[in-house]
Design a protein around this motif. Sequence first.
Motif, PDB file in Angstrom:
ATOM      1  N   MET B   1       0.858  -1.195   0.000  1.00 40.76           N
ATOM      2  CA  MET B   1       0.000   0.000   0.000  1.00 40.76           C
ATOM      3  C   MET B   1       0.892   1.243   0.000  1.00 40.76           C
ATOM      4  O   MET B   1       1.859   1.313   0.761  1.00 40.76           O
ATOM      5  CB  MET B   1      -0.866  -0.013   1.261  1.00 40.76           C
ATOM      6  N   ILE B   2       0.600   2.192  -0.892  1.00 41.03           N
ATOM      7  CA  ILE B   2       1.461   3.375  -0.931  1.00 41.03           C
ATOM      8  C   ILE B   2       1.038   4.390   0.126  1.00 41.03           C
ATOM      9  O   ILE B   2      -0.084   4.354   0.640  1.00 41.03           O
ATOM     10  CB  ILE B   2       1.488   4.008  -2.338  1.00 41.03           C
ATOM     11  N   LEU B   3       1.926   5.329   0.405  1.00 36.99           N
ATOM     12  CA  LEU B   3       1.733   6.267   1.497  1.00 36.99           C
ATOM     13  C   LEU B   3       0.451   7.082   1.336  1.00 36.99           C
ATOM     14  O   LEU B   3      -0.274   7.339   2.308  1.00 36.99           O
ATOM     15  CB  LEU B   3       2.953   7.199   1.579  1.00 36.99           C
ATOM     16  N   ARG B   4       0.162   7.482   0.128  1.00 36.78           N
ATOM     17  CA  ARG B   4      -1.042   8.270  -0.143  1.00 36.78           C
ATOM     18  C   ARG B   4      -2.302   7.538   0.319  1.00 36.78           C
ATOM     19  O   ARG B   4      -3.161   8.105   0.982  1.00 36.78           O
ATOM     20  CB  ARG B   4      -1.136   8.554  -1.642  1.00 36.78           C
ATOM     21  N   GLU B   5      -2.356   6.249   0.002  1.00 40.33           N
ATOM     22  CA  GLU B   5      -3.526   5.429   0.379  1.00 40.33           C
ATOM     23  C   GLU B   5      -3.568   5.225   1.887  1.00 40.33           C
ATOM     24  O   GLU B   5      -4.636   5.276   2.512  1.00 40.33           O
ATOM     25  CB  GLU B   5      -3.443   4.062  -0.312  1.00 40.33           C
ATOM     26  N   VAL B   6      -2.399   4.969   2.470  1.00 38.31           N
ATOM     27  CA  VAL B   6      -2.326   4.751   3.915  1.00 38.31           C
ATOM     28  C   VAL B   6      -2.798   5.997   4.665  1.00 38.31           C
ATOM     29  O   VAL B   6      -3.586   5.915   5.605  1.00 38.31           O
ATOM     30  CB  VAL B   6      -0.881   4.398   4.337  1.00 38.31           C
ATOM     31  N   ALA B   7      -2.333   7.145   4.229  1.00 36.11           N
ATOM     32  CA  ALA B   7      -2.695   8.399   4.899  1.00 36.11           C
ATOM     33  C   ALA B   7      -4.202   8.626   4.847  1.00 36.11           C
ATOM     34  O   ALA B   7      -4.811   9.069   5.821  1.00 36.11           O
ATOM     35  CB  ALA B   7      -1.959   9.562   4.248  1.00 36.11           C
ATOM     36  N   GLU B   8      -4.777   8.274   3.709  1.00 39.12           N
ATOM     37  CA  GLU B   8      -6.226   8.454   3.553  1.00 39.12           C
ATOM     38  C   GLU B   8      -6.982   7.500   4.461  1.00 39.12           C
ATOM     39  O   GLU B   8      -7.915   7.884   5.166  1.00 39.12           O
ATOM     40  CB  GLU B   8      -6.591   8.211   2.088  1.00 39.12           C
ATOM     41  N   LYS B   9      -6.560   6.247   4.457  1.00 41.53           N
ATOM     42  CA  LYS B   9      -7.248   5.239   5.274  1.00 41.53           C
ATOM     43  C   LYS B   9      -7.160   5.551   6.764  1.00 41.53           C
ATOM     44  O   LYS B   9      -8.094   5.307   7.526  1.00 41.53           O
ATOM     45  CB  LYS B   9      -6.659   3.861   5.005  1.00 41.53           C
ATOM     46  N   LEU B  10      -6.022   6.088   7.182  1.00 43.82           N
ATOM     47  CA  LEU B  10      -5.824   6.364   8.606  1.00 43.82           C
ATOM     48  C   LEU B  10      -6.361   7.738   9.008  1.00 43.82           C
ATOM     49  O   LEU B  10      -6.353   8.090  10.184  1.00 43.82           O
ATOM     50  CB  LEU B  10      -4.337   6.278   8.965  1.00 43.82           C
ATOM     51  N   TYR B 106      -1.581  -1.620  11.263  1.00 43.75           N
ATOM     52  CA  TYR B 106      -1.265  -3.046  11.370  1.00 43.75           C
ATOM     53  C   TYR B 106      -2.393  -3.883  10.778  1.00 43.75           C
ATOM     54  O   TYR B 106      -2.162  -4.838  10.027  1.00 43.75           O
ATOM     55  CB  TYR B 106      -1.039  -3.412  12.842  1.00 43.75           C
ATOM     56  N   LEU B 107      -3.636  -3.504  11.090  1.00 43.74           N
ATOM     57  CA  LEU B 107      -4.785  -4.255  10.566  1.00 43.74           C
ATOM     58  C   LEU B 107      -4.867  -4.144   9.046  1.00 43.74           C
ATOM     59  O   LEU B 107      -5.088  -5.143   8.357  1.00 43.74           O
ATOM     60  CB  LEU B 107      -6.077  -3.728  11.185  1.00 43.74           C
ATOM     61  N   TYR B 108      -4.693  -2.940   8.526  1.00 47.72           N
ATOM     62  CA  TYR B 108      -4.783  -2.757   7.075  1.00 47.72           C
ATOM     63  C   TYR B 108      -3.733  -3.590   6.363  1.00 47.72           C
ATOM     64  O   TYR B 108      -4.012  -4.270   5.384  1.00 47.72           O
ATOM     65  CB  TYR B 108      -4.585  -1.286   6.696  1.00 47.72           C
ATOM     66  N   LEU B 109      -2.501  -3.510   6.851  1.00 46.23           N
ATOM     67  CA  LEU B 109      -1.421  -4.234   6.178  1.00 46.23           C
ATOM     68  C   LEU B 109      -1.598  -5.746   6.335  1.00 46.23           C
ATOM     69  O   LEU B 109      -1.305  -6.505   5.423  1.00 46.23           O
ATOM     70  CB  LEU B 109      -0.065  -3.797   6.737  1.00 46.23           C
ATOM     71  N   SER B 110      -2.090  -6.164   7.479  1.00 47.12           N
ATOM     72  CA  SER B 110      -2.333  -7.600   7.693  1.00 47.12           C
ATOM     73  C   SER B 110      -3.420  -8.098   6.744  1.00 47.12           C
ATOM     74  O   SER B 110      -3.287  -9.161   6.139  1.00 47.12           O
ATOM     75  CB  SER B 110      -2.773  -7.869   9.141  1.00 47.12           C
ATOM     76  N   ASN B 111      -4.501  -7.339   6.620  1.00 42.62           N
ATOM     77  CA  ASN B 111      -5.597  -7.738   5.724  1.00 42.62           C
ATOM     78  C   ASN B 111      -5.108  -7.773   4.292  1.00 42.62           C
ATOM     79  O   ASN B 111      -5.506  -8.647   3.523  1.00 42.62           O
ATOM     80  CB  ASN B 111      -6.772  -6.761   5.837  1.00 42.62           C
ATOM     81  N   GLN B 112      -4.264  -6.834   3.926  1.00 42.64           N
ATOM     82  CA  GLN B 112      -3.696  -6.830   2.580  1.00 42.64           C
ATOM     83  C   GLN B 112      -2.927  -8.104   2.326  1.00 42.64           C
ATOM     84  O   GLN B 112      -3.020  -8.705   1.264  1.00 42.64           O
ATOM     85  CB  GLN B 112      -2.749  -5.638   2.417  1.00 42.64           C
TER      86      GLN B 112
END
Lengths: 179, 118
Positions: B1-10, B106-112
């Motif tokens: 997941m790229i930083l842009r997506e991570v920032a949005e999700k969080l 952690y949850l997002y990356l684990s689900n990915q």
Amino acid sequence: MKNISQVELEFKIGEKDFDVASKAVSETKSALLGLGLNGEIIRKAMVIILEAVSNVIIHARFGTLKVFTNSQRILIVVEDIGKGIPDIDLALQEGYTTAPDEIKKLGFGSGFGLPNIRQCADKLTIRSRIEVGVELKALVFIDKNNSQATSPEVRQKIGNNLKKEDIEDTEVDYAICKK
Amino acid sequence: MILREVAEKLGLINCTGSINLDEEVTGGYCSDMLSDVMAKARKGNLWFTIHTHINIVAAALVVEVAGVVITGGREPEEKVLIRAKEEGVPIFCTEQSTFEVAGKLYLYLSNQCLQCQT
């Protein structure tokens, strides 16, 4: 292997001048990236620089950082004028610190600075005179493949092949010169 | 997941604009001791901290983190943002605690990871 030119950098470290720490990391990193060095080698050099410069800012009055690079090694020399280190063995222990509370609030003073330096350096010398200052010299080897020299055998081979002037008087791991 | 997506999700507040938002986020690291970050954080990690001063830029450069997230509603000093932009270090803020926001990552990356395996 790419022909690595020499790099020589020098920074003055003023009292409580944390700006110079990030400046030194940034400029040295740019210079080493320009030489095409392996990322892990650069990371080790950067850890040494940031930790050593921070120690000067935290514990000494002022100092200098010098970085010399050739095809075989990165030599980092940090010298300061200050109170010195009374017990270098103790200072190298993980968790030991004499940093005041205002420094700990900045994220430093955990007592892992010198242990981090020792972990990253292939060769390390620390000399100190009480009430005079500290001299730290650290070497990061660049093996002929420009990759991380991970095995002790490779590190030993590189160390044996360095010229005397490359390592100067870093044969002794650390020593205290009493006043 | 790229930083842009991570920032949005969080739900992170972006303090440094568009710099390096397409970097891959490899994981996260939570620490407020700079020596610990330098020793243990890995390239591409998103670093969660309560620190707001200039030293976070230097430590971020050493490790090559994907970005720095300042947690608990704290805000970075202006000179920190200026230096961060100069050095290409993305900095974010959040009202969330370190525990909460790092847990979400952690949850997002684990689900990915789970989705990639199925």
